[in-house]
Motif scaffolding. Structure first.
Motif, PDB file in Angstrom:
ATOM      1  N   GLU A  44      -4.177  16.193   0.828  1.00  0.00           N
ATOM      2  CA  GLU A  44      -4.884  14.773   1.176  1.00  0.00           C
ATOM      3  C   GLU A  44      -3.761  13.560   0.777  1.00  0.00           C
TER       4      GLU A  44
ATOM      5  N   THR B 206      -1.131  13.642   3.512  1.00  0.00           N
ATOM      6  CA  THR B 206      -1.541  12.957   4.728  1.00  0.00           C
ATOM      7  C   THR B 206      -1.608  11.600   4.652  1.00  0.00           C
ATOM      8  N   LYS B 207      -2.156  10.936   3.299  1.00  0.00           N
ATOM      9  CA  LYS B 207      -2.336   9.671   3.278  1.00  0.00           C
ATOM     10  C   LYS B 207      -0.845   8.981   3.150  1.00  0.00           C
TER      11      LYS B 207
ATOM     12  N   ARG C 243       0.732  -1.227  -0.208  1.00  0.00           N
ATOM     13  CA  ARG C 243      -0.193   0.167  -0.016  1.00  0.00           C
ATOM     14  C   ARG C 243       0.827   1.387   0.052  1.00  0.00           C
TER      15      ARG C 243
ATOM     16  N   CYS D 200       1.024   4.059  -3.105  1.00  0.00           N
ATOM     17  CA  CYS D 200       0.892   5.307  -2.922  1.00  0.00           C
ATOM     18  C   CYS D 200       1.913   6.174  -3.271  1.00  0.00           C
TER      19      CYS D 200
END
Length: 105
Positions: A95, A98-99, A71, A75
């Protein structure tokens, strides 16, 4: 990543490179996790066959580690390219920050 893409991303998103440090930290974490995960296979190889429940638990944890790492890698690589290939500043970039920072942690 650090020498080519961060400069381009800094220009596109109108942010100083120092604010993009979270991307470098994510890639360093990916490298470190891949090294640790590599050695879990050697550890798993030497787990005694008769300790079935211990082996199952180890394989479960190893799978969770692999899943989390994938993951993070997805990203840091694929989702980052969205922001490298846009024209102008993206409102979703915070966003993404942050992720990625959350996955790195």
């Amino acid at each position: 990543m650090q020498s080519v893409h961060l400069e381009k991303l800094s220009d596109i998103q109108c942010q100083p490179e120092s604010q993009l440090k979270f991307i470098t930290e994510a890639w360093l974490q990916i490298v470190e996790c891949r090294c640790v995960l590599k050695w879990t296979y050697a550890y798993g190889y030497y787990l005694p066959e008769h300790e079935h429940s211990k082996r199952q638990f180890f394989e479960y944890l190893q799978g969770e580690a692999e899943s989390g790492l994938e993951r993070l890698h997805q990203c840091a690589e694929k989702e980052l390219h969205v922001y490298l290939n846009v024209e102008g500043q993206s409102k979703d970039f915070n966003e993404f920050r942050t992720k990625l920072a959350g996955l790195t942690r």
